[in-house]
Scaffold this motif. Structure first.
Motif, PDB file in Angstrom:
ATOM      1  N   ILE A  27      -0.664  -3.964  -5.661  1.00 47.75           N
ATOM      2  CA  ILE A  27      -0.336  -2.555  -5.402  1.00 47.75           C
ATOM      3  C   ILE A  27      -1.619  -1.747  -5.233  1.00 47.75           C
ATOM      4  O   ILE A  27      -2.550  -1.866  -6.039  1.00 47.75           O
ATOM      5  CB  ILE A  27       0.468  -1.933  -6.559  1.00 47.75           C
ATOM      6  CG1 ILE A  27       1.580  -2.870  -7.033  1.00 47.75           C
ATOM      7  CG2 ILE A  27       1.024  -0.581  -6.170  1.00 47.75           C
ATOM      8  CD1 ILE A  27       2.165  -2.469  -8.366  1.00 47.75           C
ATOM      9  N   ARG A  28      -1.636  -0.915  -4.195  1.00 43.20           N
ATOM     10  CA  ARG A  28      -2.715   0.051  -4.048  1.00 43.20           C
ATOM     11  C   ARG A  28      -2.096   1.394  -3.713  1.00 43.20           C
ATOM     12  O   ARG A  28      -1.340   1.506  -2.748  1.00 43.20           O
ATOM     13  CB  ARG A  28      -3.690  -0.379  -2.955  1.00 43.20           C
ATOM     14  CG  ARG A  28      -4.895   0.551  -2.808  1.00 43.20           C
ATOM     15  CD  ARG A  28      -6.107  -0.212  -2.318  1.00 43.20           C
ATOM     16  NE  ARG A  28      -5.906  -0.769  -0.991  1.00 43.20           N
ATOM     17  CZ  ARG A  28      -6.364  -0.217   0.141  1.00 43.20           C
ATOM     18  NH1 ARG A  28      -7.036   0.903   0.094  1.00 43.20           N
ATOM     19  NH2 ARG A  28      -6.150  -0.808   1.304  1.00 43.20           N
ATOM     20  N   SER A  29      -2.420   2.422  -4.511  1.00 42.01           N
ATOM     21  CA  SER A  29      -1.883   3.765  -4.289  1.00 42.01           C
ATOM     22  C   SER A  29      -2.996   4.680  -3.796  1.00 42.01           C
ATOM     23  O   SER A  29      -4.069   4.742  -4.398  1.00 42.01           O
ATOM     24  CB  SER A  29      -1.281   4.329  -5.584  1.00 42.01           C
ATOM     25  OG  SER A  29      -0.117   3.611  -5.946  1.00 42.01           O
ATOM     26  N   MET A  30      -2.714   5.412  -2.718  1.00 39.46           N
ATOM     27  CA  MET A  30      -3.711   6.278  -2.099  1.00 39.46           C
ATOM     28  C   MET A  30      -3.132   7.675  -1.901  1.00 39.46           C
ATOM     29  O   MET A  30      -2.062   7.833  -1.300  1.00 39.46           O
ATOM     30  CB  MET A  30      -4.148   5.712  -0.748  1.00 39.46           C
ATOM     31  CG  MET A  30      -4.628   4.280  -0.792  1.00 39.46           C
ATOM     32  SD  MET A  30      -4.937   3.593   0.861  1.00 39.46           S
ATOM     33  CE  MET A  30      -6.392   4.524   1.327  1.00 39.46           C
ATOM     34  N   ASP A  31      -3.827   8.671  -2.434  1.00 33.48           N
ATOM     35  CA  ASP A  31      -3.467  10.069  -2.212  1.00 33.48           C
ATOM     36  C   ASP A  31      -4.444  10.612  -1.180  1.00 33.48           C
ATOM     37  O   ASP A  31      -5.634  10.792  -1.464  1.00 33.48           O
ATOM     38  CB  ASP A  31      -3.549  10.857  -3.513  1.00 33.48           C
ATOM     39  CG  ASP A  31      -3.004  12.276  -3.372  1.00 33.48           C
ATOM     40  OD1 ASP A  31      -2.952  12.779  -2.237  1.00 33.48           O
ATOM     41  OD2 ASP A  31      -2.655  12.882  -4.403  1.00 33.48           O
ATOM     42  N   GLU A  32      -3.966  10.886   0.035  1.00 33.40           N
ATOM     43  CA  GLU A  32      -4.880  11.288   1.104  1.00 33.40           C
ATOM     44  C   GLU A  32      -5.510  12.645   0.864  1.00 33.40           C
ATOM     45  O   GLU A  32      -6.487  12.996   1.516  1.00 33.40           O
ATOM     46  CB  GLU A  32      -4.162  11.280   2.463  1.00 33.40           C
ATOM     47  CG  GLU A  32      -5.147  11.277   3.622  1.00 33.40           C
ATOM     48  CD  GLU A  32      -4.499  11.229   4.984  1.00 33.40           C
ATOM     49  OE1 GLU A  32      -5.170  10.780   5.933  1.00 33.40           O
ATOM     50  OE2 GLU A  32      -3.329  11.649   5.117  1.00 33.40           O
ATOM     51  N   ASP A  33      -4.988  13.415  -0.093  1.00 36.31           N
ATOM     52  CA  ASP A  33      -5.633  14.685  -0.427  1.00 36.31           C
ATOM     53  C   ASP A  33      -7.052  14.471  -0.955  1.00 36.31           C
ATOM     54  O   ASP A  33      -7.876  15.377  -0.883  1.00 36.31           O
ATOM     55  CB  ASP A  33      -4.812  15.441  -1.472  1.00 36.31           C
ATOM     56  CG  ASP A  33      -3.550  16.037  -0.873  1.00 36.31           C
ATOM     57  OD1 ASP A  33      -3.426  16.048   0.368  1.00 36.31           O
ATOM     58  OD2 ASP A  33      -2.694  16.502  -1.640  1.00 36.31           O
ATOM     59  N   VAL A  48       0.855  -1.187   0.000  1.00 38.06           N
ATOM     60  CA  VAL A  48       0.000   0.000   0.000  1.00 38.06           C
ATOM     61  C   VAL A  48       0.888   1.233   0.000  1.00 38.06           C
ATOM     62  O   VAL A  48       1.715   1.423   0.915  1.00 38.06           O
ATOM     63  CB  VAL A  48      -0.938   0.022   1.228  1.00 38.06           C
ATOM     64  CG1 VAL A  48      -1.837   1.265   1.181  1.00 38.06           C
ATOM     65  CG2 VAL A  48      -1.788  -1.239   1.281  1.00 38.06           C
ATOM     66  N   LEU A  49       0.759   2.064  -1.023  1.00 41.75           N
ATOM     67  CA  LEU A  49       1.482   3.329  -1.122  1.00 41.75           C
ATOM     68  C   LEU A  49       0.545   4.451  -0.677  1.00 41.75           C
ATOM     69  O   LEU A  49      -0.563   4.583  -1.214  1.00 41.75           O
ATOM     70  CB  LEU A  49       1.951   3.592  -2.549  1.00 41.75           C
ATOM     71  CG  LEU A  49       2.826   2.532  -3.216  1.00 41.75           C
ATOM     72  CD1 LEU A  49       3.110   2.910  -4.663  1.00 41.75           C
ATOM     73  CD2 LEU A  49       4.138   2.350  -2.449  1.00 41.75           C
ATOM     74  N   ILE A  50       0.979   5.262   0.279  1.00 42.69           N
ATOM     75  CA  ILE A  50       0.145   6.355   0.789  1.00 42.69           C
ATOM     76  C   ILE A  50       0.907   7.672   0.700  1.00 42.69           C
ATOM     77  O   ILE A  50       2.005   7.803   1.240  1.00 42.69           O
ATOM     78  CB  ILE A  50      -0.271   6.122   2.259  1.00 42.69           C
ATOM     79  CG1 ILE A  50      -1.058   4.822   2.402  1.00 42.69           C
ATOM     80  CG2 ILE A  50      -1.094   7.304   2.775  1.00 42.69           C
ATOM     81  CD1 ILE A  50      -1.388   4.466   3.843  1.00 42.69           C
ATOM     82  N   LYS A  51       0.329   8.631  -0.004  1.00 48.17           N
ATOM     83  CA  LYS A  51       0.835  10.005   0.035  1.00 48.17           C
ATOM     84  C   LYS A  51      -0.007  10.753   1.065  1.00 48.17           C
ATOM     85  O   LYS A  51      -1.176  11.036   0.832  1.00 48.17           O
ATOM     86  CB  LYS A  51       0.701  10.676  -1.337  1.00 48.17           C
ATOM     87  CG  LYS A  51       1.189  12.128  -1.361  1.00 48.17           C
ATOM     88  CD  LYS A  51       2.672  12.211  -1.088  1.00 48.17           C
ATOM     89  CE  LYS A  51       3.239  13.612  -1.333  1.00 48.17           C
ATOM     90  NZ  LYS A  51       2.801  14.574  -0.289  1.00 48.17           N
ATOM     91  N   PRO A  52       0.554  11.049   2.259  1.00 51.40           N
ATOM     92  CA  PRO A  52      -0.250  11.636   3.328  1.00 51.40           C
ATOM     93  C   PRO A  52      -0.568  13.108   3.096  1.00 51.40           C
ATOM     94  O   PRO A  52       0.148  13.812   2.378  1.00 51.40           O
ATOM     95  CB  PRO A  52       0.631  11.461   4.566  1.00 51.40           C
ATOM     96  CG  PRO A  52       2.017  11.462   4.018  1.00 51.40           C
ATOM     97  CD  PRO A  52       1.939  10.811   2.670  1.00 51.40           C
ATOM     98  N   SER A  53      -1.633  13.556   3.705  1.00 51.93           N
ATOM     99  CA  SER A  53      -1.984  14.971   3.757  1.00 51.93           C
ATOM    100  C   SER A  53      -1.440  15.543   5.066  1.00 51.93           C
ATOM    101  O   SER A  53      -0.521  14.982   5.661  1.00 51.93           O
ATOM    102  CB  SER A  53      -3.501  15.130   3.652  1.00 51.93           C
ATOM    103  OG  SER A  53      -3.865  16.500   3.692  1.00 51.93           O
TER     104      SER A  53
END
Length: 585
Positions: free
Chosen positions: A76-82, A26-31
């Motif tokens: 793969i799961r990509s998540m943009d927290e924005d 899990v790829l997370i781009k945090p806010s």
């Protein structure tokens, strides 16, 4: 192949991979948190994450090369927290007892506290976590060791990654996670990888749909030759131009076109210093003019890009419709104090009018809080910019000593005051002391500069200039209304803005109390109705103004000082030039 015997506990305390031979990533781009402690998140966010695109592309390459073995599949799961809610409890239920990990991607300083809050419940459940990004890399690069907040991450069992992950460096991280043996630190700061031949940035269409206008992003190159003291880029990505080949840039665009995405943000910190800029523009021109592809771009450049022969003209033909310029100040003394010697104020007007002729909407960064500035001097300069420079959207920011910059390094070593709350290092909050302003004065000045530039009267002037220079008044109207709404009603920088704010009662900073259902939801409902009623009124007002502009042929001939070429202007009468002369004296 998966090893016959794996340890039940590694650094991250994970269990033995299950027999399904699947590795879940899990790829997370945090806010980060707003002033009320709620995660800043939108139904549709504005700026796509290049870090997430880069990492997703690298993981796709790892999966294709079967780096964990021929019998292991990487999910793969990509998540943009924005624009996507991150639920650590759900991630725990998906990964606990299975082979997998979470990577917190591209974590900036203001996102570091939120990243730790995401990681804590994951680590408590034994989920492997790795964190990379500018805060980790910048702090290690400039401060020479593990800082207290990085030590806090290590104490939680979070693995830190410093530097860039190309040249198969991610392979080792995934292999170590597969074996349950993540190292505390992966440090590649002293070895910048080549981008030529590297896997290209790529986000799935489902992730891109979370952005306004279905924008995606990629970096054609990295590195900037200049030495601005407030910049973190040069101390992490270096000052030498490293770049992808023209064929690779074309490949990125065509792969996105195949999934219905035709709008791109090329995130090079300074695209005009990419050594292959002309070759890239020529290829894009061919794609647009010979193949009829409706591709459009936003790029970032310096204030001297107009001196490169044909740069701006080719940018327009290549489809550059938005350009961000680091103007920073119109005061020579301020620019000198920041080491921004490349900015020549006398050439600002010529450069801006060249972009207008190319059909681009101009965004300009502007820094407030340089030594010697006062509220009066800054607001005076804002009014000068309104009258004399053809800037469409100004983005004032507080001078911030970001970890990873020379400014931060100097203050850190001197023992000067630096706000301990990293969540404030978003360019919107005051985090250091000023020589001639109190903190409340500086904070008020930040808000006042936005209000001063985005008055209704000046927004109408910007639309008149758009009409006169052949730029879409519809696009300009949407951007102006959006900027005004974000800063006045949402109290959030438009670069962190989006469409339709989301707030979740449980997604509040742990240092603040959780609100009750009876207080949270009624207030949220009232806020949303009130804000969007004001937004509708503002949009309707400017819609009527736009229709009036478009109907009147004479508006195409609108002119003012900002649109008048230097050769037709009494330069000695311009306040911008008088300021330069005064400072020189």
């Amino acid at each position: 192949m998966k090893p016959d015997s794996l340890p039940s506990q590694g650094l991250q305390g994970t269990s033995k991979p299950s027999a399904t031979n699947r590795f879940r990533l899990v790829l997370i781009k945090p806010s980060h948190y707003d002033d009320d402690g709620y995660v800043i998140q939108w139904f549709r966010s504005a700026v796509p994450s290049n870090s997430l695109a880069v990492m997703h592309g690298l993981v796709l390459d790892c999966r294709e090369r079967r780096v964990l073995g021929d019998d292991v599949e990487i999910d793969i799961r990509s998540m943009d927290e924005d624009n996507t809610r991150v639920r650590p409890d759900k991630i725990v239920s998906e990964l606990k007892g299975k082979a997998g990990m979470v990577i917190l991607v591209g974590v900036q300083s203001n996102q570091f506290p939120r990243s730790l809050d995401i990681a804590r419940p994951l680590r408590a459940a034994g989920i492997q976590v790795c964190m990379g990004g500018f805060h980790v890399s910048g702090s290690l690069s400039m401060l020479g060791g593990i800082t207290p907040e990085l030590q806090e991450a290590l104490d939680l069992g979070i693995s830190l990654f410093a530097g860039e992950a190309e040249e198969k460096r991610l392979d080792q991280v995934l292999l170590d996670a597969w074996h349950g043996e993540l190292k505390p630190l992966y440090n590649y700061l002293d070895d910048l990888p080549s981008l030529e031949g590297a896997p290209t940035p790529m986000l799935p269409a489902a992730t891109i749909r979370g952005t306004i206008g279905k924008y995606t992003s990629f970096d054609a190159g990295r590195g900037c030759p200049f030495q601005c003291s407030f910049c973190t880029i040069i101390n992490v990505q270096g000052r030498k131009s490293r770049r992808r080949t023209v064929d690779e840039v074309e490949q990125i665009i065509r792969r996105n076109l195949d999934q219905g995405v035709a709008r791109f943000f090329m995130t090079d910190d300074n695209f005009s210093r990419n050594s292959d800029w002309e070759k890239i523009f020529d290829r894009l021109i061919d794609m647009r003019e010979k193949e009829g592809l409706n591709i459009k771009f936003m790029i970032q450049v310096d204030t001297m890009c107009h001196r490169l022969p044909h740069f701006i003209e080719k940018a327009g033909r290549a489809g550059v419709r938005r350009v961000f310029i680091g103007l920073e100040s119109i005061n020579p003394a301020s620019l000198k104090s920041a080491g921004k010697k490349q900015n020549k104020i006398a050439e600002y007007r010529k450069m801006l009018l060249a972009w207008k002729q190319a059909g681009a909407i101009v965004f300009a960064g502007y820094i407030i809080g340089f030594p010697g500035e006062t509220p009066e001097s800054v607001l005076h300069d804002i009014r000068v910019i309104q009258a004399e420079l053809a800037i469409d959207l100004l983005e004032p920011h507080c001078l911030t000593a970001l970890p990873g910059s020379a400014d931060h390094q100097h203050l850190y070593k001197e023992g000067a005051y630096l706000d301990p709350d990293l969540n404030k290092y978003d360019l919107e909050h005051v985090t250091t002391r000023h020589s001639s302003m109190t903190t409340p004065e500086w904070e008020k000045l930040y808000r006042d500069t936005w209000k001063e530039f985005y008055t209704v009267e000046h927004m109408e002037t910007v639309m008149r200039r758009a009409r006169a220079t052949g730029i879409s008044t519809s696009n300009m109207m949407v951007l102006l209304v959006w900027f005004h709404f974000c800063i006045v009603y949402e109290h959030i920088d438009p670069l962190q803005g989006g469409f339709l704010r989301r707030k979740h009662r449980r997604d509040r900073r742990p240092t603040l109390p959780r609100e009750s259902i009876l207080s949270f939801y009624p207030r949220l409902g009232v806020e949303m109705v009130s804000k969007h009623t004001k937004l509708a009124r503002l949009a309707w007002r400017f819609h009527r103004f736009k229709k009036q502009l478009d109907k009147e042929p004479a508006t195409k001939n609108y002119n003012d000082v900002a649109l008048t070429p230097d050769e037709d202007t009494d330069m000695a009468s311009l306040e911008m030039m008088l300021t330069q002369i005064t400072v020189a004296r």
